[in-house]
Scaffold this motif. Structure first.
Motif, PDB file in Angstrom:
ATOM      1  N   ILE A  48       0.836  -1.200   0.000  1.00 38.50           N
ATOM      2  CA  ILE A  48       0.000   0.000   0.000  1.00 38.50           C
ATOM      3  C   ILE A  48       0.874   1.256   0.000  1.00 38.50           C
ATOM      4  N   ASP A  49       1.882   1.281   0.851  1.00 36.74           N
ATOM      5  CA  ASP A  49       2.771   2.447   0.908  1.00 36.74           C
ATOM      6  C   ASP A  49       3.465   2.686  -0.430  1.00 36.74           C
ATOM      7  N   THR A  50       3.848   1.613  -1.098  1.00 35.53           N
ATOM      8  CA  THR A  50       4.500   1.744  -2.404  1.00 35.53           C
ATOM      9  C   THR A  50       3.532   2.301  -3.435  1.00 35.53           C
ATOM     10  N   VAL A  51       2.301   1.816  -3.443  1.00 38.58           N
ATOM     11  CA  VAL A  51       1.288   2.329  -4.371  1.00 38.58           C
ATOM     12  C   VAL A  51       1.009   3.800  -4.074  1.00 38.58           C
ATOM     13  N   LYS A  52       0.928   4.160  -2.800  1.00 42.01           N
ATOM     14  CA  LYS A  52       0.706   5.563  -2.433  1.00 42.01           C
ATOM     15  C   LYS A  52       1.840   6.449  -2.947  1.00 42.01           C
ATOM     16  N   ARG A  53       3.076   5.986  -2.802  1.00 37.47           N
ATOM     17  CA  ARG A  53       4.224   6.760  -3.307  1.00 37.47           C
ATOM     18  C   ARG A  53       4.153   6.934  -4.821  1.00 37.47           C
ATOM     19  N   GLN A  54       3.782   5.869  -5.519  1.00 37.78           N
ATOM     20  CA  GLN A  54       3.690   5.961  -6.981  1.00 37.78           C
ATOM     21  C   GLN A  54       2.583   6.932  -7.382  1.00 37.78           C
ATOM     22  N   ALA A  55       1.463   6.902  -6.691  1.00 35.86           N
ATOM     23  CA  ALA A  55       0.368   7.835  -6.992  1.00 35.86           C
ATOM     24  C   ALA A  55       0.828   9.274  -6.759  1.00 35.86           C
ATOM     25  N   LYS A  56       1.558   9.486  -5.685  1.00 31.44           N
ATOM     26  CA  LYS A  56       2.074  10.828  -5.379  1.00 31.44           C
ATOM     27  C   LYS A  56       3.044  11.294  -6.472  1.00 31.44           C
ATOM     28  N   LEU A  57       3.913  10.397  -6.933  1.00 30.34           N
ATOM     29  CA  LEU A  57       4.841  10.735  -8.017  1.00 30.34           C
ATOM     30  C   LEU A  57       4.105  11.126  -9.301  1.00 30.34           C
ATOM     31  N   LEU A  58       2.909  10.591  -9.468  1.00 28.25           N
ATOM     32  CA  LEU A  58       2.091  10.917 -10.637  1.00 28.25           C
ATOM     33  C   LEU A  58       1.174  12.111 -10.363  1.00 28.25           C
ATOM     34  N   HIS A  59       1.455  12.813  -9.255  1.00 31.90           N
ATOM     35  CA  HIS A  59       0.785  14.074  -8.906  1.00 31.90           C
ATOM     36  C   HIS A  59      -0.656  13.923  -8.426  1.00 31.90           C
ATOM     37  N   TYR A  60      -0.967  12.815  -7.826  1.00 27.98           N
ATOM     38  CA  TYR A  60      -2.276  12.652  -7.186  1.00 27.98           C
ATOM     39  C   TYR A  60      -2.120  12.981  -5.705  1.00 27.98           C
TER      40      TYR A  60
END
Length: 158
Positions: A105-117
């Motif tokens: 979950i933390d990894t998915v959250k980081r990826q979403a943040k990198l994509l500006h969400y």
């Protein structure tokens, strides 16, 4: 256990696709998705072989064996216009309780943040699952219906 877990993008370990598709089928889709199959799971997961765009799948490996995964995708089949979604979070039953789900979950959250969400959504078929997500900071935002099942919709600020 967390320190013995390696996290990779599916695109970097596609050789594990058959095992991941079987895990997803056995633990999730056969219970909730009409006409589910391992072959359909493979096809769907293959579309998640991305690193820099949605949809993407994140894989947890222990000794180079896949033990879990989670996906980041535009939609999970409900609430058009609401994006992105954490989906297909699954951990092999023998590895549950070792914080692998939280790492995914933390990894998915980081990826979403990198994509500006700045927010992430999920849906839960199983009525017991929202309690677990709530402990991780997710908030219930409502109920919906998917594939004839009532689902709980949750979100978290990232």
């Amino acid at each position: 256990m967390k320190k013995n877990i390696e996290i990779k993008f599916l695109i970097d370990c596609e050789e594990h696709l058959p095992i991941l598709a079987k895990l997803w089928y056995e633990e999730i889709s056969r219970h909730w998705v009409p006409d589910a199959s391992i072959e359909k799971a493979k096809e769907r997961l293959l579309a998640h072989s991305n690193k820099e765009k949605i949809p993407m799948a994140i894989v947890a490996l222990h000794d180079n064996n896949p033990v879990g995964m989670a996906c980041l995708r535009d939609t999970d089949g409900i609430r058009p216009g609401v994006t992105p979604w954490l989906g297909s979070l699954v951990v092999d039953p023998t590895y549950r309780g070792k914080k692998i789900g939280e790492v995914l979950i933390d990894t998915v959250k980081r990826q979403a943040k990198l994509l500006h969400y700045d927010r992430l959504y999920l849906l839960a078929f199983d009525p017991t699952i929202p309690n677990w997500y709530s402990r991780l900071g997710w908030q219930t935002i409502g109920d919906d219906s998917l594939l004839g099942h009532r689902v709980t919709v949750m979100s978290i600020v990232i």
